[in-house]
Design a protein around this motif. Structure first.
Motif, mmCIF file in Angstrom:
data_model
loop_
_atom_site.group_PDB
_atom_site.id
_atom_site.type_symbol
_atom_site.label_atom_id
_atom_site.label_comp_id
_atom_site.label_asym_id
_atom_site.label_seq_id
_atom_site.Cartn_x
_atom_site.Cartn_y
_atom_site.Cartn_z
ATOM 1 N N ASN A 103 -3.014 -2.848 -6.086
ATOM 2 C CA ASN A 103 -3.616 -4.015 -6.743
ATOM 3 C C ASN A 103 -2.630 -4.624 -7.738
ATOM 4 O O ASN A 103 -2.383 -4.067 -8.811
ATOM 5 C CB ASN A 103 -4.900 -3.606 -7.459
ATOM 6 C CG ASN A 103 -5.632 -4.792 -8.068
ATOM 7 O OD1 ASN A 103 -5.155 -5.925 -8.052
ATOM 8 N ND2 ASN A 103 -6.806 -4.533 -8.609
ATOM 9 N N TYR A 104 -2.080 -5.785 -7.403
ATOM 10 C CA TYR A 104 -1.042 -6.405 -8.233
ATOM 11 C C TYR A 104 -1.605 -7.228 -9.392
ATOM 12 O O TYR A 104 -0.857 -7.925 -10.068
ATOM 13 C CB TYR A 104 -0.109 -7.239 -7.351
ATOM 14 C CG TYR A 104 0.894 -6.350 -6.660
ATOM 15 C CD1 TYR A 104 2.142 -6.110 -7.217
ATOM 16 C CD2 TYR A 104 0.561 -5.686 -5.485
ATOM 17 C CE1 TYR A 104 3.043 -5.257 -6.611
ATOM 18 C CE2 TYR A 104 1.454 -4.816 -4.870
ATOM 19 C CZ TYR A 104 2.695 -4.608 -5.446
ATOM 20 O OH TYR A 104 3.586 -3.746 -4.859
ATOM 21 N N GLU A 105 -2.893 -7.090 -9.650
ATOM 22 C CA GLU A 105 -3.432 -7.662 -10.880
ATOM 23 C C GLU A 105 -3.033 -6.823 -12.084
ATOM 24 O O GLU A 105 -3.169 -7.250 -13.231
ATOM 25 C CB GLU A 105 -4.957 -7.770 -10.783
ATOM 26 C CG GLU A 105 -5.420 -8.798 -9.768
ATOM 27 C CD GLU A 105 -6.930 -8.857 -9.674
ATOM 28 O OE1 GLU A 105 -7.602 -8.215 -10.508
ATOM 29 O OE2 GLU A 105 -7.435 -9.544 -8.766
ATOM 30 N N ASN A 106 -2.520 -5.619 -11.804
ATOM 31 C CA ASN A 106 -2.085 -4.708 -12.865
ATOM 32 C C ASN A 106 -0.586 -4.886 -13.119
ATOM 33 O O ASN A 106 0.237 -4.569 -12.259
ATOM 34 C CB ASN A 106 -2.395 -3.257 -12.456
ATOM 35 C CG ASN A 106 -2.153 -2.270 -13.577
ATOM 36 O OD1 ASN A 106 -1.060 -2.220 -14.138
ATOM 37 N ND2 ASN A 106 -3.163 -1.474 -13.890
ATOM 38 N N TYR A 124 -4.588 0.670 -8.003
ATOM 39 C CA TYR A 124 -5.185 0.480 -6.679
ATOM 40 C C TYR A 124 -6.461 -0.356 -6.716
ATOM 41 O O TYR A 124 -7.184 -0.389 -7.709
ATOM 42 C CB TYR A 124 -5.506 1.846 -6.050
ATOM 43 C CG TYR A 124 -4.283 2.667 -5.736
ATOM 44 C CD1 TYR A 124 -3.675 2.605 -4.476
ATOM 45 C CD2 TYR A 124 -3.707 3.488 -6.707
ATOM 46 C CE1 TYR A 124 -2.544 3.358 -4.191
ATOM 47 C CE2 TYR A 124 -2.566 4.236 -6.429
ATOM 48 C CZ TYR A 124 -1.989 4.157 -5.172
ATOM 49 O OH TYR A 124 -0.861 4.897 -4.894
ATOM 50 N N HIS A 125 -6.730 -0.990 -5.566
ATOM 51 C CA HIS A 125 -8.019 -1.638 -5.372
ATOM 52 C C HIS A 125 -9.104 -0.573 -5.229
ATOM 53 O O HIS A 125 -8.881 0.480 -4.618
ATOM 54 C CB HIS A 125 -8.004 -2.500 -4.098
ATOM 55 C CG HIS A 125 -7.290 -3.793 -4.249
ATOM 56 N ND1 HIS A 125 -7.867 -4.908 -4.801
ATOM 57 C CD2 HIS A 125 -6.020 -4.160 -3.907
ATOM 58 C CE1 HIS A 125 -7.008 -5.912 -4.796
ATOM 59 N NE2 HIS A 125 -5.868 -5.491 -4.262
ATOM 60 N N HIS A 183 0.832 -1.200 0.000
ATOM 61 C CA HIS A 183 0.000 0.000 0.000
ATOM 62 C C HIS A 183 0.867 1.252 0.000
ATOM 63 O O HIS A 183 2.058 1.208 0.329
ATOM 64 C CB HIS A 183 -0.919 0.020 1.224
ATOM 65 C CG HIS A 183 -0.208 -0.303 2.515
ATOM 66 N ND1 HIS A 183 -0.315 -1.539 3.132
ATOM 67 C CD2 HIS A 183 0.634 0.419 3.296
ATOM 68 C CE1 HIS A 183 0.397 -1.544 4.241
ATOM 69 N NE2 HIS A 183 0.996 -0.358 4.360
ATOM 70 N N HIS A 226 -4.694 0.734 -0.833
ATOM 71 C CA HIS A 226 -4.318 -0.641 -1.143
ATOM 72 C C HIS A 226 -3.948 -0.810 -2.612
ATOM 73 O O HIS A 226 -4.780 -0.590 -3.504
ATOM 74 C CB HIS A 226 -5.485 -1.559 -0.783
ATOM 75 C CG HIS A 226 -5.141 -3.003 -0.760
ATOM 76 N ND1 HIS A 226 -6.088 -3.999 -0.675
ATOM 77 C CD2 HIS A 226 -3.938 -3.657 -0.810
ATOM 78 C CE1 HIS A 226 -5.495 -5.185 -0.665
ATOM 79 N NE2 HIS A 226 -4.191 -4.995 -0.750
#
Length: 479
Positions: free
Chosen positions: A202-205, A173-174, A158, A200
């Protein structure tokens, strides 16, 4: 003729500058050769020191800590872990665990709330509270000059709410159902963890991976640091760590510490994790809620959970434990010294948290300025002796090629813990009474030993009775 003289002067100056530049390069090369890159061989005998820069000295600066680095050698310290050194966001800054700075109305009152180190507004800058980048560079140089390595606390999960990414890259970010960036949410409950001062990531990016990698590489490449302690490492996808660590190692060897016990993190990315479960068992034993049998069960669990070259950081306190759960004395009472020695005797690496070496017996403030004691006494001397043993004795090696750990059976295994560590034919025994009452026991050990804490010679005979006072311990080296 005049032009020839001018050209001669210019040529001479150029040659002089080239010579000076080469001399600087040669000197830099000599400095680099004289300081050995971090390696497992070094880590086998290392003590790690967690430096809370804000609270370490009355001034709370890099300089206030740097001047004491040479004396950390007395404690056997080889790795310095700096708690986050980056600027702290003002927006949503924590004043107390429950209040943000926006909840404080008095302007003067607001000034004392410095916020959490873990709410970062810029990953590649220095918190002005601690000094300048030049001061930081001097800290690293001083550590290296004293054969110590510096790792930075890295907060990949974060950022603070002032970080430029929130405006420039909201996709990092989430977000909630309304498209708003959120603080970290507990996936099991769907509720906030309470870390409202951070946003937070977002590591999906995939783009975030590259951006975060660049921020980490900066410190290794440009500032010559030696690795990272990664905050709540298990809350970030393991694939990211497996991607980023090889990128760091392209620059130089690095040491990676995960604030986690997740075994998956150690397959590729991390060298060492936290011994959280072991620490909690130590607390419970000290409080009479668990016994040595619980520790034995835990060690059997370790054997079946981790790979042979995985290892953990052992501790009696750290910044979280001290501020939120109590001082060493509050949690461990009269067992404190036996448990301290235990963390050095076990496989793994022992941690010293700022103030622990002075026997600090109060909880440091987390969001405000505070200061550790600086009076050397018995606890300093105990740390010094334990650090010397850790640095010098092969049976205390604790990293990827750790000395063996073999439990020694006694006639009182509920209260007495005894184990042998061995490497390269050298043996060492730790034996302690882990109870608040005197204990009698026998074990099948014979021979001549030296008590490494007192230098006394001791002869053990098979099946003779031994009587230990509450929390008495010995570290015995075979003569």
């Amino acid at each position: 003729m005049k032009h020839i003289k001018t050209l001669s002067i210019i040529l001479g100056l150029m040659l002089f500058l080239i010579a000076c530049q080469q001399e600087r390069k040669d000197k830099k090369g000599e400095d680099q050769k004289s300081f050995e890159p971090i390696s497992n061989e070094i880590l086998e005998s290392s003590v790690i020191y967690e430096a809370n820069i804000r609270q370490y000295s009355p001034e709370g600066t890099f300089s206030g800590f740097t001047k004491d680095i040479p004396q950390l050698k007395e404690l056997g310290v080889k790795v310095i872990w700096l708690m986050p050194v980056y600027p702290i966001s003002m927006k949503n800054r924590k004043a107390t665990p429950d209040l943000s700075i926006e909840d404080i109305e008095d302007a003067e009152e607001k000034k004392k709330y410095l916020g959490s180190y873990y709410a970062i507004s810029d990953y590649t800058a220095i918190n002005p509270e601690f000094g300048s980048m030049k001061d930081f560079e001097n800290l690293v140089k001083t550590a290296h000059d004293n054969d110590m390595y510096v790792i930075l606390d890295w907060v990949a999960n974060h950022t603070g709410w002032d970080h430029k990414w929130i405006e420039e890259h909201p996709e990092y970010y989430h977000k909630n159902k309304d498209g708003e960036v959120t603080d970290p949410i507990n996936p099991d409950t769907g509720e906030s963890w309470g870390w409202t001062d951070v946003a937070h990531l977002n590591y999906e990016n995939d783009s975030l991976w590259r951006a975060m990698k660049d921020e980490m590489v900066y410190w290794v490449k440009e500032k010559n640091i030696d690795g990272f302690r990664c905050d709540v490492a298990g809350n970030v996808t393991t694939d990211f760590w497996n991607y980023v660590v090889p990128e760091l190692k392209k620059e130089k060897p690095v040491f990676m510490l995960a604030e986690s016990e997740d075994k998956d993190l150690f397959y590729e990315a991390f060298d060492m994790g936290y011994n959280w479960e072991g620490h909690h068992i130590m607390n419970e034993i000290a409080q009479g809620e668990m016994t040595v049998e619980d520790w034995d069960n835990y060690m059997m669990k370790i054997d079946t959970t981790y790979q042979k070259d995985d290892y953990l950081m052992n501790f009696i306190t750290n910044h979280d434990e001290n501020s939120w759960n109590g001082t060493v004395k509050e949690r461990m009472g009269e067992a404190s010294e036996a448990m301290l020695a235990f963390t050095y005797a076990l496989p793994g690496m022992p941690l010293i948290y700022s103030g622990q070496e002075y026997g600090m017996d109060y909880r440091l403030k987390f969001f405000e300025k505070d200061s550790i004691p600086k009076i050397k006494g018995k606890i300093w001397d105990v740390h010094t002796k334990l650090g010397e043993l850790k640095n010098k004795l092969k049976p205390l090696n604790g990293a990827k090629e750790a000395a063996s750990y073999q439990r020694i059976t006694t006639t009182n295994d509920v209260n007495i813990i005894a184990f042998e560590r061995e490497k390269e034919g050298k043996k060492l025994i730790y034996v302690a009474n882990f109870s608040e009452d005197p204990q009698e026991f026998k074990f099948s050990i014979s021979g001549k030993f030296q008590d490494m804490m007192t230098s006394d010679d001791i002869e053990l005979k098979t099946n003779e009775f031994h009587n230990f006072e509450p929390w008495e311990y010995k570290i015995l080296s075979e003569r």
